[in-house]
Design a protein around this motif. Sequence first.
Motif, mmCIF file in Angstrom:
data_model
loop_
_atom_site.group_PDB
_atom_site.id
_atom_site.type_symbol
_atom_site.label_atom_id
_atom_site.label_comp_id
_atom_site.label_asym_id
_atom_site.label_seq_id
_atom_site.Cartn_x
_atom_site.Cartn_y
_atom_site.Cartn_z
ATOM 1 N N PRO A 1 83.541 73.287 82.460
ATOM 2 C CA PRO A 1 84.559 73.934 81.624
ATOM 3 C C PRO A 1 83.915 74.866 80.603
ATOM 4 N N LEU B 1 97.381 72.454 76.791
ATOM 5 C CA LEU B 1 96.498 71.800 77.750
ATOM 6 C C LEU B 1 95.455 70.921 77.079
ATOM 7 N N GLY B 2 95.395 71.005 75.753
ATOM 8 C CA GLY B 2 94.407 70.212 75.033
ATOM 9 C C GLY B 2 93.044 70.866 74.971
ATOM 10 N N ALA B 3 92.999 72.178 75.249
ATOM 11 C CA ALA B 3 91.736 72.913 75.197
ATOM 12 C C ALA B 3 91.688 73.865 74.013
ATOM 13 N N GLY C 1 94.353 74.976 83.993
ATOM 14 C CA GLY C 1 94.034 73.551 83.992
ATOM 15 C C GLY C 1 92.780 73.257 84.785
ATOM 16 N N THR D 1 89.654 74.752 82.813
ATOM 17 C CA THR D 1 89.299 74.048 81.576
ATOM 18 C C THR D 1 89.143 72.547 81.756
ATOM 19 N N GLY D 2 89.270 72.061 82.982
ATOM 20 C CA GLY D 2 89.120 70.632 83.229
ATOM 21 C C GLY D 2 90.281 69.807 82.732
ATOM 22 N N THR D 3 91.469 70.421 82.659
ATOM 23 C CA THR D 3 92.661 69.714 82.165
ATOM 24 C C THR D 3 93.769 69.762 83.216
ATOM 25 N N ASP E 1 95.265 67.547 84.990
ATOM 26 C CA ASP E 1 96.335 66.564 84.870
ATOM 27 C C ASP E 1 97.381 67.015 83.864
ATOM 28 N N ARG E 2 96.925 67.515 82.720
ATOM 29 C CA ARG E 2 97.872 67.987 81.702
ATOM 30 C C ARG E 2 98.620 69.219 82.192
#
Length: 362
Positions: free
Chosen positions: A64, A82-84, A191, A194-196, A198-199
């Motif tokens: 990411p 996405l939490g990034a 997603g 950025t390695g997200t 699932d979100r």
Amino acid sequence: MRSRAVYGVAALAVAVSALATGCGGGDWEQGGSAEPRAAEGPKPEGFPATVTDCEGNRTTFSRPPGKIVTSNASALEMLLRLGAGDKVIGTGFPPGKGTLPGRLDAQAQKVPVLGRKIIAKEKLLGSGADLYIDTFAHMGNMGAMGDAPTEEEFKAAGIKHVYLASTACAPMAEGPQKDLSGVMEDIERLGVVTGTADRAGTLVKSMDKKVSAVRRAVGDVPEEKLPSYFFFDYDAGTKQPMALCNKQVGNAVITQAGARNVFGSCDGDFKPVSWEDVVGKNPDWIQLAVRDRGSKAANDKAFADAETFLKENAATKGMKAVEEGNFLRIGSERTTIAGVANADTVQEIAAALHPGKVKAAR
């Protein structure tokens, strides 16, 4: 189940590649070139990952990104959801205070602003970012995009370049955008990058649920009886209106909301037309679309100014929507730029145009 937009050779689908060890291909693979491989170490789950943009360029991520610059508020909001968001080191076209809900607004206001509009080329290349998320690119109605960096310049600066393709690549699409599948693919793509993932899947399901509810509510209305709808891009100027055409994300938003875009037969994303053209369409509803001014007060004034123009202009004051006061005050960005808010805009338009049906569905 949501349908998928078709883009032909302008491939937009995310491809997650399991690359064999020792087969070449470093952290950057674009146009067949490669950078030296990053320091060895365990690969995060889901990596390496490769995305293909609307021009056919392939970009591979071995992990990411750690420093991201976004071109505008919509891309920034996606990363926050996405939490990034903690990876974002700067943005252009920043969201006005209070534009985003709750904690998202607080997070967004902390992101350094690299440009109130388009980020200057030198500032972008010198930002220290390892990823730039581009919302505009080929988008035809954003005015001068400035001296955008070339792919070679991005590479030299160590910056990977990923599009929000449903918006940036819309003019290159093979056919009209009639649903939000392209926007959802953008979210899924980010997603993966950025390695997200699932979100991203959760966000897409939420959007799909909202839009599907609207379609169930208004889906039985024959096309010829759907209210006609004009997107009035006030910021594009009042001397010559700008038509929102069928390849633009906004066409998908309007269509999903159970309306007929009066310029839905226009092939492209945006096209200058005449007021005679608009008057000839005599829309049932008009969206007073203004770009975010940075505050609610400033936005409200812009909406009021747009409405006043239509009511006082000799050419437009006799239109059905104007005489009946059928105006919707909805910002341009949440209609014409890929984002989570597109689904909310679908709901808002549908609730105004089909109040009985939408209320019953809820």
